[in-house]
Structures are given as C-alpha cells and as structure tokens.
Design an enzyme around this catalytic site. Structure first.
Site, PDB file in Angstrom:
ATOM      1  N   HIS A 102      26.443 -17.894  23.081  1.00 11.76           N
ATOM      2  CA  HIS A 102      25.667 -16.973  22.240  1.00 11.76           C
ATOM      3  C   HIS A 102      24.202 -17.400  22.172  1.00 11.76           C
ATOM      4  CE1 HIS A 102      25.728 -14.396  18.302  1.00 11.76           C
ATOM      5  NE2 HIS A 102      24.580 -14.274  18.955  1.00 11.76           N
ATOM      6  N   HIS A 140      19.974 -15.871  22.861  1.00 14.07           N
ATOM      7  CA  HIS A 140      19.051 -14.751  23.099  1.00 14.07           C
ATOM      8  C   HIS A 140      17.834 -15.322  23.821  1.00 14.07           C
ATOM      9  CE1 HIS A 140      21.025 -12.029  20.044  1.00 14.07           C
ATOM     10  NE2 HIS A 140      21.412 -13.196  19.569  1.00 14.07           N
ATOM     11  N   ARG A 179      15.529 -13.671  25.478  1.00 11.59           N
ATOM     12  CA  ARG A 179      14.323 -12.825  25.346  1.00 11.59           C
ATOM     13  C   ARG A 179      13.701 -12.434  26.684  1.00 11.59           C
ATOM     14  NH1 ARG A 179      15.986 -12.078  20.462  1.00 11.59           N
ATOM     15  NH2 ARG A 179      15.261 -13.498  18.856  1.00 11.59           N
ATOM     16  N   ASN A 234      19.876  -7.869  23.751  1.00  7.55           N
ATOM     17  CA  ASN A 234      18.855  -7.205  22.931  1.00  7.55           C
ATOM     18  C   ASN A 234      17.455  -7.689  23.283  1.00  7.55           C
ATOM     19  OD1 ASN A 234      19.508  -9.734  21.807  1.00  7.55           O
ATOM     20  ND2 ASN A 234      18.854  -9.124  19.768  1.00  7.55           N
ATOM     21  N   HIS A 274      28.679  -7.901  16.681  1.00  6.54           N
ATOM     22  CA  HIS A 274      27.923  -8.318  15.498  1.00  6.54           C
ATOM     23  C   HIS A 274      28.470  -7.462  14.363  1.00  6.54           C
ATOM     24  CE1 HIS A 274      24.075  -9.531  13.321  1.00  6.54           C
ATOM     25  NE2 HIS A 274      24.690  -8.710  12.500  1.00  6.54           N
ATOM     26  N   HIS A 306      29.623 -14.954  15.189  1.00 10.36           N
ATOM     27  CA  HIS A 306      29.098 -15.514  13.922  1.00 10.36           C
ATOM     28  C   HIS A 306      29.813 -15.023  12.650  1.00 10.36           C
ATOM     29  CE1 HIS A 306      26.655 -11.877  14.102  1.00 10.36           C
ATOM     30  NE2 HIS A 306      25.720 -12.387  14.846  1.00 10.36           N
ATOM     31  N   ASP A 319      23.652 -19.078  18.570  1.00 15.22           N
ATOM     32  CA  ASP A 319      22.869 -17.869  18.284  1.00 15.22           C
ATOM     33  C   ASP A 319      21.370 -18.165  18.396  1.00 15.22           C
ATOM     34  OD1 ASP A 319      22.187 -15.278  17.711  1.00 15.22           O
ATOM     35  OD2 ASP A 319      23.076 -15.244  15.707  1.00 15.22           O
ATOM     36  N   HIS A 359      11.741 -16.750  17.797  1.00 10.33           N
ATOM     37  CA  HIS A 359      10.696 -15.800  17.408  1.00 10.33           C
ATOM     38  C   HIS A 359       9.391 -16.575  17.291  1.00 10.33           C
ATOM     39  CE1 HIS A 359      13.357 -12.406  16.406  1.00 10.33           C
ATOM     40  NE2 HIS A 359      14.191 -13.293  15.884  1.00 10.33           N
TER      41      HIS A 359
HETATM   42  O1  DOR Z   1      19.435 -13.647  13.276  1.00  8.24           O
HETATM   43  C1  DOR Z   1      19.662 -12.975  14.280  1.00  8.24           C
HETATM   44  N1  DOR Z   1      18.800 -12.947  15.314  1.00  8.24           N
HETATM   45  N2  DOR Z   1      20.787 -12.248  14.345  1.00  8.24           N
HETATM   46  C2  DOR Z   1      20.975 -11.353  15.312  1.00  8.24           C
HETATM   47  O2  DOR Z   1      21.943 -10.647  15.247  1.00  8.24           O
HETATM   48  C3  DOR Z   1      19.985 -11.165  16.381  1.00  8.24           C
HETATM   49  C4  DOR Z   1      19.150 -12.342  16.554  1.00  8.24           C
HETATM   50  C5  DOR Z   1      17.902 -12.052  17.345  1.00  8.24           C
HETATM   51  O3  DOR Z   1      18.013 -11.529  18.456  1.00  8.24           O
HETATM   52  O4  DOR Z   1      16.803 -12.369  16.878  1.00  8.24           O
HETATM   53 ZN    ZN Z   2      22.967 -13.313  18.199  1.00  6.72          ZN
END
Ligand code: DOR
Ligand code: ZN
Length: 441
Positions: free
Chosen positions: A62, A64, A66, A96, A181, A235, A306, A310
């Site tokens: 899990h 991300h 980006r 995503n 999710h 999660h 997860d 950012h």
């Molecule tokens: O906190 C999160 N960030 N939960 C999610 O479901 C998506 C993830 C994100 O892509 O930033």
């Molecule tokens: Zn996630």
C-alpha cells in the site's frame, strides 16, 4: 548437475515458512535454488549474514508513489529507492495519481515506465470509476496488476464510487479480490457541517469518526456477500470493524497500517499537527489496542504503510484543506522491527504480515517466502541495531516523516532483489532493476 551458485547467503538466521533456522541459501538465476547449502559449495558471490536475520524480501502492498504527478513530492524512482532503503523489495502502488491509472492506455504507460525506472519490484492497482466498469475484468488481468482499488469515500484525488448500486456493478465486473478504501461518503458529507475551517487538526478524527469507517465496511460486506466477490479492506482502523470482520473471513481479508498501530490520538495531533492528518484518521488508544488484538488474533492479513507523501505547502493548509496522508515506505520496516523489539509481535508474525500475507492476499507469484523456486528477494535485518529515524534520511523528495527523531531498535541492513544486492548499509546499489510482479489471475 552443477552445484555452482551465483550467490550464497551464509550463516544467517533465516525466517523460513516453518520457523527460524540457521542455514545457508543458494541462489541461481535470480531465484532460490537450495537451502542448507554446504560451506564447500562454489559460488560467484557470498554474503556473510552471521548475526543477522534473513527475511523474505518484505512487501509494502500500500503505497502512493504519485507518478504521474508531482516529482518534487515523490515519483516511482524516488519512492522505490526509499523502499529499498527501508528494507522492502516490493511495493504495490495505488492509482490515485494525476491523472489516475484507470484505463488501458495509462496502464500500458505505467507498465513500461516501471520496467525502466523502478528500483524495486512493483505491483499496481487500477482505480475503479463509474465509466470504466465494463473494462475492469480485462484491466485486472493486466501485467503487474495486483487488484482493482475502489475509493468508497473521497480522499486524495477524485476517484470515488460511493453508492451501493455502482459498487455492486464493480463487484460483478471481473473476479479477483478488490481492495477498498472503506468509509461512508454520505456520512462524511452530512457531518462536514458540524466542523469549521481552521478547526484543530484533532477534529479530523471526530469528523471521520469510527462509525464512518464501520458503516462503510458494513455496506461493503453486505455487497460482497450478495455478489460473492472477495474483498480486501485496506487500513482497517476501528475496534468495531475488527470485531465485525471476524464473521467475514470467507470473503474478506484485512490490512492494518503501521500508523494505526503506532500513533495514538489525541497526543499525536498535539505533537504533529497536520503531520498526523490522514484517512482514515489516527484514533484513540481503544482503537490502537483493538488493532494490536486483531494482529495477535490472526485477523489481520497484511500490514502496509499507506505511504502518501504531500508537499509541506499542501500540509500547511488549514484543516480540512490540509492534505491527508503521511509518508511511510522507508519507515515501515524499522517501526515494525521496533515493535518486535518491544515484544508487541514476534518476528515470524512480522514476516507473515509483510511478506507471506500480502503475497497470499493478492496471489503474487514467487514472492513472500524463502523457498526453492521463489524469487531470491531478501531483507537482512539487525534486530539489535539502535538507530534514529530522521527527516534527512528520507529519499522521498518531500523530505519529511512523522517519525522524525524517533529512536528504534531493529534496522534493515541489506536488501537483495532477485539475487542482486540492491541496498547495503543505507546505500542503494546499481541501476533501476525493478520488474512487475506476476499475479495468479
Ligand atoms: O491519508 C490518505 N492519503 N488516505 C488516502 O486514502 C489517500 C492517501 C493519499 O493518496 O494521499
Ligand atoms: Zn492509501
């Protein structure tokens, strides 16, 4: 028959599927050729692992990364380097991105890009949308695809399928396990009016309250039973869901995040502010303890990070506009080893949750255990090493970790990817050699 090996990993304490055993592992052509290799065997290369534990290459199912998106925050090259440094050999990447991975064209681009740019092996998720349902059965059998991902509540990005009728249509398209999710979008919308912009970050956990997650999971379980479609709830974060999911083991697997085992509200919001904001939220001690009980009970199939980087600017926005998500791919293994050191779980349970478990949930071929014929992926750890987690170590360009300053006991010293050393003592070695994972489909 030749008994020459490309690589022998000798004298380590190996986490085999049947227990810990001091043995030597012979590798040929990127795969495990034999266990119990004698010291006299010839080998092109040797790794002396005395004093270390040799685990199957650990998997974070899990993350991300980006990509496509903002390479100043994270990308496939930087995120997979972070994974190797953190003791992982495989990551499964969420869809995503900007734009999201939801069609054959974007999938083909990503497959090709991973094989040129990834430093560790990867699986990838396809995002479900209202529009792509007729194509999901085909997309989910694509090379490297670990699963379809459904956002049943809105989070980062705009992937969202919130209503039962459309969720059921997704479940009837295709047949592999779907990752969800699970929060209830309607409850989130209804409760938004109870809060104001600029409220303290701790209010995040009050808005996205336990009932929001539990209601989402009840709805999804009813639909999964109705359609007969296997589910993986990512999660899981509430004591109510853990109790409930015990009755759905025939159809559902469950993931827990290291964050939900490690950070406790409200203290984490006071200490970290926006750097505690994620979805589903960090919760109070009753939920953290329930998560540990679920790990101990065997209800939990896998643990993930997860990893959701950012920029600091996106984090600095006032609640609820602050970006939700925390980095974690590089700290998952150190934190879980620290939990082993403090006696919260055994090393073999860690291996089950970070290797065999994710491989079993998604049907990854040749991953997740040390056994003849499996990929020669290994994570060599020093269970006694004491290290400090620091922002400056992070290979993720956004440059922060919510665990900055934390001392841990246990550290990944080396990762071996399909027979070649990919990370040693905090350094990534060699070019990007990552490949797409194969899945039973
Ligand atoms: O906190 C999160 N960030 N939960 C999610 O479901 C998506 C993830 C994100 O892509 O930033
Ligand atoms: Zn996630």
């Amino acid at each position: 028959m030749s008994t020459h090996y490309d690589l022998v990993i000798q004298n380590g304490i190996c986490a085999l599927h049947w227990g810990l055993e001091e043995t030597s592992i012979g590798v040929r052509d990127g795969r495990i050729a034999a266990l119990g290799v004698p010291a006299s065997a010839s080998a092109t290369a040797r790794i002396e692992a005395r004093g270390l534990h040799v685990l199957p290459g650990l998997i974070d199912a899990h993350v991300h990364l980006r990509d496509p998106g903002d390479a100043g925050v994270e990308s496939i090259p930087t995120g997979t380097r972070a994974a190797l440094l953190g003791g992982l050999t495989t990551v499964f990447d969420m869809p995503n991105t900007a734009p999201p991975v939801v069609d054959a064209e974007r999938l083909a681009w990503k497959q090709d890009y991973i094989e040129r740019a990834a430093y560790c092996d990867m699986g990838l998720y396809i995002g479900a949308t209202r529009e792509n349902i007729p194509t999901l059965a085909e997309l989910e059998t694509g090379r490297g695809v670990c699963a379809i991902k459904v956002f049943a509540a809105s989070s980062t990005g705009d992937l969202l399928i919130e209503d039962d009728a459309t969720l059921a249509r997704v479940m009837r398209a295709g047949r592999r396990r779907i990752a969800y999710h699970s929060e209830d979008e309607y409850r989130l919308r209804a409760r938004r009016a109870l809060f104001s912009q600029g409220d303290p970050y701790a209010r995040h956990a009050a808005w996205r309250d336990p009932e929001t997650a539990f209601l989402g999971t009840r709805r999804l379980m009813a639909l999964a039973r109705e359609t007969g479609r296997a589910a993986h709830i990512v999660h899981v974060s509430t004591k109510e869901e853990f109790a409930y999911l015990k009755d759905f083991r025939d159809i559902a697997t469950a993931e827990v995040l290291v964050n939900h085992l490690t950070q406790v509200a409200p203290e984490c919001y006071e200490r970290l502010g926006a750097y505690a904001v994620m979805n589903p939220p960090l919760r109070d001690i009753t939920h953290v303890e329930a998560a540990w009980r679920a790990v101990r009970d065997g209800l939990v199939d896998s643990i993930g990070s997860d990893h959701a980087p950012h920029s600091r600017e996106a984090k600095a926005r006032p609640w609820p506009e602050t970006a939700a998500g925390l980095t974690g791919v590089q700290t998952l293994v150190p934190l879980m080893l620290d939990h082993v050191a403090s006696g919260r779980l055994g090393l073999m349970r860690l291996v089950d949750l970070l290797a065999a478990g994710p491989a079993r949930v998604f049907g990854a071929v040749g991953k997740g255990r040390i056994a003849a014929g499996y990929d020669a992926d290994f994570t060599l750890v020093d269970l006694g090493a004491k290290r400090r987690i620091e922002n400056a170590q992070m290979a993720t360009p956004c440059g922060w970790t919510p665990f900055d300053g934390m001392m841990v006991t246990g550290w990944p010293m080396m990762t071996v990817l399909r027979g070649e050393v990919a990370m040693r003592d905090g350094e990534v070695l060699g070019p990007p050699r990552g490949r797409l994972v194969r899945f039973f489909s």
